[in-house]
Design a protein around this motif. Structure first.
Motif, PDB file in Angstrom:
ATOM      1  N   ALA A 166       0.773  -1.068   0.040  1.00 30.55           N
ATOM      2  CA  ALA A 166      -0.039   0.109  -0.067  1.00 30.55           C
ATOM      3  C   ALA A 166       0.866   1.503   0.043  1.00 30.55           C
ATOM      4  CB  ALA A 166      -1.059   0.231   1.274  1.00 30.55           C
ATOM      5  N   ASN A 167       1.930   1.421   0.890  1.00 30.10           N
ATOM      6  CA  ASN A 167       2.710   2.425   0.826  1.00 30.10           C
ATOM      7  C   ASN A 167       3.398   2.708  -0.453  1.00 30.10           C
ATOM      8  OD1 ASN A 167       2.173   3.156   3.484  1.00 30.10           O
ATOM      9  ND2 ASN A 167       3.639   1.969   4.455  1.00 30.10           N
ATOM     10  N   SER A 168       3.873   1.649  -0.946  1.00 32.28           N
ATOM     11  CA  SER A 168       4.624   1.741  -2.486  1.00 32.28           C
ATOM     12  C   SER A 168       3.672   2.069  -3.605  1.00 32.28           C
ATOM     13  CB  SER A 168       5.177   0.316  -2.859  1.00 32.28           C
ATOM     14  OG  SER A 168       6.145  -0.126  -1.858  1.00 32.28           O
ATOM     15  N   VAL A 169       2.315   1.728  -3.336  1.00 27.26           N
ATOM     16  CA  VAL A 169       1.472   2.139  -4.471  1.00 27.26           C
ATOM     17  C   VAL A 169       1.334   3.780  -4.301  1.00 27.26           C
ATOM     18  CG1 VAL A 169      -1.076   1.916  -5.127  1.00 27.26           C
ATOM     19  CG2 VAL A 169       0.425  -0.163  -4.810  1.00 27.26           C
ATOM     20  N   CYS A 170       1.035   4.067  -3.061  1.00 31.00           N
ATOM     21  CA  CYS A 170       0.653   5.527  -2.637  1.00 31.00           C
ATOM     22  C   CYS A 170       1.868   6.375  -3.379  1.00 31.00           C
ATOM     23  CB  CYS A 170       0.431   5.647  -1.454  1.00 31.00           C
ATOM     24  SG  CYS A 170      -1.018   5.022  -0.591  1.00 31.00           S
ATOM     25  N   ARG A 171       3.053   5.834  -3.070  1.00 30.88           N
ATOM     26  CA  ARG A 171       4.300   6.589  -3.342  1.00 30.88           C
ATOM     27  C   ARG A 171       4.693   6.305  -4.886  1.00 30.88           C
ATOM     28  NH1 ARG A 171       7.375   4.333   0.732  1.00 30.88           N
ATOM     29  NH2 ARG A 171       6.125   4.358   2.335  1.00 30.88           N
TER      30      ARG A 171
END
Length: 119
Positions: A105-110
């Motif tokens: 989720a963090n990677s997708v957001c960034r």
């Protein structure tokens, strides 16, 4: 006519019960009422007393504050089916799986490459 806060509280009871995958009958038994009363709370046909809301929060493993409108512009956030499914998946996985989902989720957001932990 039900007060907007009573309507919101009822919707939150339903949402949190659904997230917990708990039938109305089971929640009713946990707090000492019939499932019909849970239905009335969820539709705001009946108001929920403070003590009953406390018992519902305990049964759903939720904070009392999670039942009330927030300070967001529209006063609430209605979860989509995808969001609810994601929350359920997160709760059902292992600690390593939770960390992997968080990383994704963090990677997708960034918009970064995903680092998935090996289980």
């Amino acid at each position: 006519m039900a007060h907007p806060v009573d309507i919101h509280v009822g919707k939150q009871i339903r949402r949190l019960r659904w997230l917990a995958e708990m039938p109305q009958v089971q929640l009713g038994e946990a707090v000492g009422v019939k499932f019909q009363q849970i239905q009335k709370y969820e539709t705001a046909a009946n108001r929920v007393s403070a003590s009953r809301l406390y018992e519902i929060a305990k049964a759903l493993d939720a904070s009392i504050l999670s039942f009330f409108p927030s300070d967001s512009p529209d006063g609430s956030h209605e979860f989509t089916a995808d969001e609810i499914n994601l929350i359920r998946a997160y709760r059902q996985t292992t600690d390593t799986g939770r960390q992997s989902l968080t990383n994704i989720a963090n990677s997708v957001c960034r918009n970064l490459p995903v680092a998935i932990a090996a289980e």
